[in-house]
Design an enzyme around this catalytic site. Structure first.
Site, PDB file in Angstrom:
ATOM      1  CE  LYS A  44      -6.676   7.435   5.593  1.00 32.00           C
ATOM      2  NZ  LYS A  44      -6.740   7.596   7.057  1.00 32.00           N
ATOM      3  CE  LYS A  53      -4.465   1.736  11.229  1.00 33.65           C
ATOM      4  NZ  LYS A  53      -4.980   2.728  10.289  1.00 33.65           N
ATOM      5  CD  GLU A  87      -0.691   0.866   3.606  1.00 32.59           C
ATOM      6  OE1 GLU A  87      -1.086   2.004   3.282  1.00 32.59           O
ATOM      7  OE2 GLU A  87      -0.663   0.458   4.775  1.00 32.59           O
TER       8      GLU A  87
HETATM    9  N1  PSU Z   1      -0.901   1.760   9.509  1.00 29.62           N
HETATM   10  C1  PSU Z   1       0.045   2.681   9.798  1.00 29.62           C
HETATM   11  N2  PSU Z   1      -0.030   3.878   9.196  1.00 29.62           N
HETATM   12  C2  PSU Z   1      -1.035   4.171   8.323  1.00 29.62           C
HETATM   13  C3  PSU Z   1      -2.018   3.204   8.008  1.00 29.62           C
HETATM   14  C4  PSU Z   1      -1.902   2.004   8.640  1.00 29.62           C
HETATM   15  O1  PSU Z   1       0.943   2.447  10.581  1.00 29.62           O
HETATM   16  O2  PSU Z   1      -1.055   5.277   7.799  1.00 29.62           O
HETATM   17  C5  PSU Z   1      -3.091   3.521   6.995  1.00 29.62           C
HETATM   18  C6  PSU Z   1      -3.413   2.276   6.163  1.00 29.62           C
HETATM   19  O3  PSU Z   1      -3.282   2.630   4.799  1.00 29.62           O
HETATM   20  C7  PSU Z   1      -4.855   1.965   6.513  1.00 29.62           C
HETATM   21  C8  PSU Z   1      -5.376   3.327   6.839  1.00 29.62           C
HETATM   22  O4  PSU Z   1      -5.524   1.352   5.452  1.00 29.62           O
HETATM   23  O5  PSU Z   1      -4.310   3.921   7.583  1.00 29.62           O
HETATM   24  C9  PSU Z   1      -6.676   3.288   7.594  1.00 29.62           C
HETATM   25  O6  PSU Z   1      -7.204   4.566   7.676  1.00 29.62           O
HETATM   26  P1  PSU Z   1      -8.725   4.780   8.116  1.00 29.62           P
HETATM   27  O7  PSU Z   1      -8.772   4.379   9.551  1.00 29.62           O
HETATM   28  O8  PSU Z   1      -8.975   6.248   7.904  1.00 29.62           O
HETATM   29  O9  PSU Z   1      -9.552   3.901   7.211  1.00 29.62           O
END
Ligand code: PSU
Ligand code: MN
Length: 313
Positions: free
Chosen positions: A92, A163, A29
């Protein structure tokens, strides 16, 4: 699969050849490059991840959007553009953002959701990331698009869990509802991204890349279309204690609320504060686990490619 590729896709020749020849390919990604990591570590990490995949004899395909074209595999100059700075800033790009970004010729990093949506169309079966998005804590309705995308994309996704800033039990409940097996690589515990432990169980433990490939084959062999989520604990020497990270997260959540952060900004905001509070330790851990996941994904892709006749049938 290639016959129906959208004309907005540009596949790097080395990736296209590997896919055609049934060689192992690992999708990566790019939101981690545009939004997840500070400069200059982001660009270094992007090329380090590709190197990890190549060292395991697989072909890396970093996925992102440049000038409204979906790139599957990147040249160093493309990675540099994503690592920024860029004007206008790189977006993003989650699943919902792909169409608008393409139509308006924008550039940005694809999240797990955005990358899955693209990779599955390109015929890639293995994907490595840091941590998936999930169900946020104490929020009326903030669920990452990563989860519904995992529910409909038949890919092996290697991560270090979700996360730690998220509601991990709720995230696991969602994955169960969505029919996504959570496979612990050499662990029976769901890792919490920076930490190897969370106290939460996985669906199944796998001891080897071969077992992971076996599980994926059996899962898709049933006609199921969901992902197989492989959770790989961060390396011992880079992992942080769960309770310590938890204390940082509580501070970060309070700051996010006070600052009125919402929507797409939430994840990058929280991760940045955790990094500062940990004096950079969480960043070190983040970089180490990303590389660790890329390596495991490449090994799984290698096993799957070695029997691609059975897998792709
Ligand atoms: N893990 C990290 N840093 C990030 C992400 C994940 O350590 O920036 C990113 C990934 O691309 C994941 C996204 O798909 O954050 C999820 O964001 P949201 O919660 O807004 O869907
Ligand atoms: Mn969200």
């Amino acid at each position: 699969m290639n016959h129906s590729l959208p004309n907005t896709f540009i596949i790097e020749p080395v990736v296209a050849r590997a896919l055609q020849d049934g060689q192992p390919v690992v999708a990566l990604e790019s939101t981690v490059i545009t939004h997840g990591l500070p400069k200059p570590q982001n660009l270094q990490l992007a090329s380090d991840l590709e190197a990890e995949v190549r060292a395991e004899h697989a072909v890396p395909a970093t996925i992102g959007v440049l000038d409204g074209r979906v790139r599957i595999g990147m040249k160093p100059a493309h990675l540099e553009r994503l690592a920024g700075p860029a004007e206008p800033p790189n977006r993003k790009i989650s699943s919902r953002d792909l169409g608008p970004a393409i139509a308006l010729r924008q550039s940005g990093g694809t999240t797990v959701a955005g990358t899955l949506a693209v990779a599955v169309q390109a015929g890639i079966q293995v994907f490595a990331t840091g941590g998936i998005g999930g169900v946020h804590r104490d929020s009326a309705f903030d669920i990452s698009a990563d989860l519904p995308e995992l529910a409909r994309c038949p890919m092996v996704v290697v991560c270090a869990g979700a996360k730690a800033i998220l509601d991990l039990p709720a995230t696991l409940e969602y994955l169960e509802t969505a029919g996504v097996p959570v496979v612990g690589y050499q662990t029976n515990e769901f890792p919490a991204f920076y930490s190897r432990e969370s106290g939460l169980p996985v669906t199944q433990t796998a001891d080897s890349p071969k077992q992971i490939a076996d599980i994926a084959k059996a899962h898709w062999g049933l006609g199921l279309k969901s992902a197989v989520l492989v959770v790989n604990p961060p390396p011992e020497d880079a992992a942080l204690p769960f309770e310590l990270v938890e204390s940082y997260i509580e501070i970060a959540l309070a700051q996010a609320e006070a600052a009125g952060i919402y929507g797409q900004e939430v994840t990058p905001f929280l991760l940045d504060i955790v990094s500062k509070l940990s004096g950079g330790e969480s960043l070190k851990s983040n970089l180490a686990l990303l590389k660790n996941n890329a390596r495991l994904a490449a090994r799984v892709a290698g096993v799957m490619a070695s029997r691609s006749g059975e897998i792709l049938a």
